[in-house]
Write a protein that holds these residues in place. Structure first.
Motif, mmCIF file in Angstrom:
data_model
loop_
_atom_site.group_PDB
_atom_site.id
_atom_site.type_symbol
_atom_site.label_atom_id
_atom_site.label_comp_id
_atom_site.label_asym_id
_atom_site.label_seq_id
_atom_site.Cartn_x
_atom_site.Cartn_y
_atom_site.Cartn_z
ATOM 1 N N VAL A 160 -17.978 -46.746 -56.461
ATOM 2 C CA VAL A 160 -16.867 -47.659 -56.232
ATOM 3 C C VAL A 160 -16.634 -47.682 -54.723
ATOM 4 O O VAL A 160 -16.286 -46.665 -54.136
ATOM 5 C CB VAL A 160 -15.583 -47.201 -56.959
ATOM 6 C CG1 VAL A 160 -14.425 -48.134 -56.637
ATOM 7 C CG2 VAL A 160 -15.815 -47.124 -58.456
ATOM 8 N N MET A 161 -16.857 -48.823 -54.108
ATOM 9 C CA MET A 161 -16.639 -48.954 -52.668
ATOM 10 C C MET A 161 -15.161 -49.169 -52.425
ATOM 11 O O MET A 161 -14.572 -50.084 -52.990
ATOM 12 C CB MET A 161 -17.464 -50.108 -52.108
ATOM 13 C CG MET A 161 -18.937 -49.888 -52.188
ATOM 14 S SD MET A 161 -19.801 -51.298 -51.474
ATOM 15 C CE MET A 161 -21.467 -50.711 -51.491
ATOM 16 N N GLU A 162 -14.595 -48.334 -51.586
ATOM 17 C CA GLU A 162 -13.149 -48.378 -51.391
ATOM 18 C C GLU A 162 -12.763 -48.818 -49.987
ATOM 19 O O GLU A 162 -13.610 -49.218 -49.196
ATOM 20 C CB GLU A 162 -12.560 -47.019 -51.740
ATOM 21 C CG GLU A 162 -12.815 -46.679 -53.204
ATOM 22 C CD GLU A 162 -12.143 -45.398 -53.647
ATOM 23 O OE1 GLU A 162 -11.776 -45.356 -54.819
ATOM 24 O OE2 GLU A 162 -12.004 -44.470 -52.843
ATOM 25 N N GLY A 163 -11.486 -48.686 -49.689
ATOM 26 C CA GLY A 163 -10.859 -49.149 -48.462
ATOM 27 C C GLY A 163 -11.632 -48.991 -47.170
ATOM 28 O O GLY A 163 -11.825 -49.967 -46.441
ATOM 29 N N PRO A 164 -12.086 -47.772 -46.815
ATOM 30 C CA PRO A 164 -12.776 -47.627 -45.532
ATOM 31 C C PRO A 164 -14.033 -48.502 -45.404
ATOM 32 O O PRO A 164 -14.275 -49.080 -44.342
ATOM 33 C CB PRO A 164 -13.138 -46.139 -45.491
ATOM 34 C CG PRO A 164 -12.136 -45.479 -46.386
ATOM 35 C CD PRO A 164 -11.854 -46.483 -47.460
ATOM 36 N N ALA A 165 -14.809 -48.611 -46.452
ATOM 37 C CA ALA A 165 -16.015 -49.443 -46.410
ATOM 38 C C ALA A 165 -15.648 -50.917 -46.271
ATOM 39 O O ALA A 165 -16.310 -51.659 -45.533
ATOM 40 C CB ALA A 165 -16.867 -49.220 -47.655
ATOM 41 N N VAL A 166 -14.595 -51.349 -46.957
ATOM 42 C CA VAL A 166 -14.139 -52.738 -46.861
ATOM 43 C C VAL A 166 -13.682 -53.026 -45.431
ATOM 44 O O VAL A 166 -14.046 -54.047 -44.840
ATOM 45 C CB VAL A 166 -13.000 -53.029 -47.868
ATOM 46 C CG1 VAL A 166 -12.429 -54.413 -47.652
ATOM 47 C CG2 VAL A 166 -13.497 -52.861 -49.297
ATOM 48 N N LYS A 167 -12.904 -52.114 -44.853
ATOM 49 C CA LYS A 167 -12.418 -52.299 -43.481
ATOM 50 C C LYS A 167 -13.570 -52.342 -42.490
ATOM 51 O O LYS A 167 -13.569 -53.142 -41.552
ATOM 52 C CB LYS A 167 -11.440 -51.180 -43.109
ATOM 53 C CG LYS A 167 -10.101 -51.311 -43.790
ATOM 54 C CD LYS A 167 -9.173 -50.187 -43.377
ATOM 55 C CE LYS A 167 -7.851 -50.298 -44.103
ATOM 56 N NZ LYS A 167 -6.958 -49.183 -43.762
ATOM 57 N N LEU A 168 -14.557 -51.493 -42.694
ATOM 58 C CA LEU A 168 -15.722 -51.455 -41.814
ATOM 59 C C LEU A 168 -16.501 -52.771 -41.890
ATOM 60 O O LEU A 168 -16.913 -53.323 -40.865
ATOM 61 C CB LEU A 168 -16.615 -50.278 -42.200
ATOM 62 C CG LEU A 168 -17.735 -49.901 -41.243
ATOM 63 C CD1 LEU A 168 -17.215 -49.614 -39.845
ATOM 64 C CD2 LEU A 168 -18.471 -48.680 -41.789
ATOM 65 N N ALA A 169 -16.684 -53.305 -43.097
ATOM 66 C CA ALA A 169 -17.383 -54.590 -43.271
ATOM 67 C C ALA A 169 -16.599 -55.719 -42.619
ATOM 68 O O ALA A 169 -17.180 -56.589 -41.949
ATOM 69 C CB ALA A 169 -17.624 -54.867 -44.748
#
Length: 181
Positions: A160-169
């Motif tokens: 499950v890709m969460e907040g930090p990965a979304v922000k990085l993208a």
């Protein structure tokens, strides 16, 4: 160069109609920018991609994004995957984007899905047969135009890709978009 056998006449305003079959094959849509090239007595049209002009930057960006997120990272324009870094990159680079990814780019909205949360994880490329379990797609939008996408992918079970990965993208998409404004 491949001959099509199709001949068109130029009208009084200098316009030439590109046949529907060719537009469909090359994924040329109304409003798409085309770049003109000449070589002696030849005129060539090429679909213009601003992101392709910074391909080396895209490669470095995909590498950094992979190192920071731990996921397979890819950068696309509206037609092909330009750069990717991480496990599975060879199955993406240079491949035509899927129709579903084209829809996401057209909508100019980010997309997040995980099979662990019963999300619809779809193929990124037209000929993709990978078993990705989670994905983040963030369109790169500059001056109101969608230029491509930043993509993070995982094939880990239960991912499950969460907040930090979304922000990085999102940050990566913003940085690339700022190169064109």
């Amino acid at each position: 160069m491949k001959a099509t056998g199709i001949v068109r006449r130029i009208d009084e305003l200098g316009r030439v109609v590109i046949p529907k079959e060719i537009r469909r094959t090359l994924r040329i849509r109304e409003g798409d920018p085309l770049e003109l090239f000449t070589d002696r007595d030849e005129l060539m049209l090429k679909k213009y991609s601003p992101i392709a002009s910074v391909e080396r930057f895209a490669e470095g960006t995909a590498k950094s994004l992979n190192e920071q997120s731990g996921y397979l990272a890819a950068i696309s324009d509206n037609d092909v995957i330009l750069a990717a870094y991480g496990t599975g990159k060879k199955g993406l680079v240079g491949k035509t984007v899927s129709e579903k990814l084209t829809e996401i780019l057209t909508s100019r909205r980010s997309y997040l899905a995980s099979k662990a949360e019963s999300g619809d994880v779809f193929p990124i490329t037209a000929e993709d047969e990978s078993a990705f379990t989670a994905q983040i797609i963030v369109p790169i939008v500059a001056s109101g135009d969608c230029l491509g996408a930043v993509i993070l992918l995982s094939n880990e079970a239960g991912c499950v890709m969460e907040g930090p990965a979304v922000k990085l993208a999102r940050l990566t998409a913003d940085i690339i978009a700022n190169q064109f404004e």
